[in-house]
Design a protein around this motif. Sequence first.
Motif, PDB file in Angstrom:
ATOM      1  N   LEU A  35      31.899 -80.275   7.786  1.00 60.97           N
ATOM      2  CA  LEU A  35      32.228 -79.288   8.816  1.00 60.97           C
ATOM      3  C   LEU A  35      31.823 -77.892   8.373  1.00 60.97           C
ATOM      4  CD1 LEU A  35      33.713 -78.520  11.479  1.00 60.97           C
ATOM      5  CD2 LEU A  35      35.785 -78.295  10.097  1.00 60.97           C
TER       6      LEU A  35
ATOM      7  N   SER B 244      28.410 -76.296  10.204  1.00 56.72           N
ATOM      8  CA  SER B 244      28.758 -75.240  11.158  1.00 56.72           C
ATOM      9  C   SER B 244      28.337 -73.855  10.690  1.00 56.72           C
ATOM     10  CB  SER B 244      30.271 -75.237  11.396  1.00 56.72           C
ATOM     11  OG  SER B 244      30.963 -74.914  10.198  1.00 56.72           O
TER      12      SER B 244
ATOM     13  N   ARG C 203      38.860 -80.996  14.918  1.00 56.14           N
ATOM     14  CA  ARG C 203      37.642 -80.923  15.713  1.00 56.14           C
ATOM     15  C   ARG C 203      38.001 -80.525  17.135  1.00 56.14           C
ATOM     16  NH1 ARG C 203      37.700 -86.365  14.136  1.00 56.14           N
ATOM     17  NH2 ARG C 203      36.834 -86.737  12.075  1.00 56.14           N
TER      18      ARG C 203
END
Length: 576
Positions: free
Chosen positions: A17, A21, A401
């Motif tokens: 993540l 990201s 999420r």
Amino acid sequence: MSNSPPIFCSGLELANLAVSSGLLSQTWDPILKLYRELNQGEQIRFEVYQKPNCTVIAFVTSPNLTKRHLQEEDELVSSAFLSHLHFLCTKSNPTFSIHKAAATLFSSLIDQLTNLKNLISNSAPLIVTGHSVGGSVASLFTLWLLESMNRTEPKRVLCITFGAPLVGDKGLQQAISRNSKWNSCFLHVASNQDLVPRLFVSPHNPNAMQIDSGSVAYQPFGTYLLCSESGYTCVEDPEEVSQLLEAVGSETASNQNRNVELEIFYYTETVKRVEYIVIGQGISELGELKVQRAGTILRLDAVGIKRTQQPLIDNMEKREKFRASKQNVFEDKKLNKMKVYMAYLEWYKKKSMSEKEGYYGYYDSYKYKRFPKDMDVIKYKKRLNEYWKKVVEEAERMPQRENAPLHPRWLYGGTNYRRMVEPLDIADYYSKGSKNYKADGRSEHYKKLEEWLKSDTPTRKPDNRKKLNVSNSLTEDSCFWERVEEALMLCKSLGNGEGDRELTRMNLVTFEEYVMEQIKNYAVSPDIFLEGSSFMRWWREYESITRTFYISKLTDLMKTGKYDKYADGSLDFSAV
């Protein structure tokens, strides 16, 4: 305490993540900017940076101060002297210790950080970051934030450190891991070219090896993203983190003079390299590796450790196999048991609708517990609750999420469990004379399962296909019976002339509308219409209060007996 590896690891997802990201660069860039703003003679500084999608709070310390602290001060200070972190102490974990330099720097900023904590907005995601000893202070500040956030439930906070030394002992590690959310809030990026993350790892730092219990003094927590020029790997198991950091140290000239070797390492190129591979090439070297020798060796290669370290390879494989075996046990044997318990409750639900059982229905049969089989339901309900509370607790450790954090299979199972078991908890709650279940009695794990289902299916339209199987359906709103119980209390209050009569009537009309909406959507089980059910008891009391002069869609449905057609799906709502 056992040194068994954690069965559920969210570190891989957390690292993916952060990298995919762009969070690594978003958090490293403010650190570089803050270094440029650092005044000469200033020991430590922090700053708040507003990004388009998050708020970043960065901590840095003077490079010269950092060197002095790390070269001269490896002392641990007891939690007895850390008043702002006393909340980490529990009966089972009464003490812990923290790196004295980090604790001192954190305490020196406490007034400013208190003001900052009060000003932080709850609307934007929050990332706390820091470099080297600044990373240690960032970790302590994050823990301090998490304690208050645990009470008020604001947004999630993530701490990303770069090249931070280990900050505390086994007691601190256990204090953090006892909370299912806290451990997953920390991602520590460490390069094999950076001495600082491994300074306090035995045997590289023999002066800080032992404490009274005889275990290694400094212990890691959270997730580690270990990097080299060859690649990187992600590790959450604290024992493996310590072993890998120690192994990296043995590969990088540990016999050099410590004062010469210690240089402040900057992570600009490391961040670029990691994000280039994951984002630029569209692949993830952080991905899961199979439990085999080649997979372990590849992980060691990724952080620059030679393949000749056989004991380390064997230990990593052993712990990975343990995790895999326990995971399989959890997913298969345990889940199969839960299916058996749910099957029993399904049988119990069907039996409770029969004439022999007095047409009470599932909810009221359990509420009044008139037969021996009701006792079995108590046992199965308890075991199902214990199981799903653990599932939700582990799911919460995963990075949040946009959609539900549970795999669809688990979300489906959790939804059926909630709809089957929560009504039984509601029955227990109201049978004791309690009120306001949703506000005062509802378990957090039910709230999470409901929240995740809504985020996974945000828009739900009436489905006429449901009426074909409505006789076997579960009531979709697991708090339906809570609303019935509260409506019964409203009727009693109205009948006794208590409270604000107009407000009570309005609340009953609201309940009417809610019930009618559930019926139109075929979202309630037909057992609510059984003569012995609490819903029908409510209806009889409500009908006696409203009498014949009051007409609504629900009263028309009930007074004309049209609800009898609901169970076979033949009810014509156009005529209601």
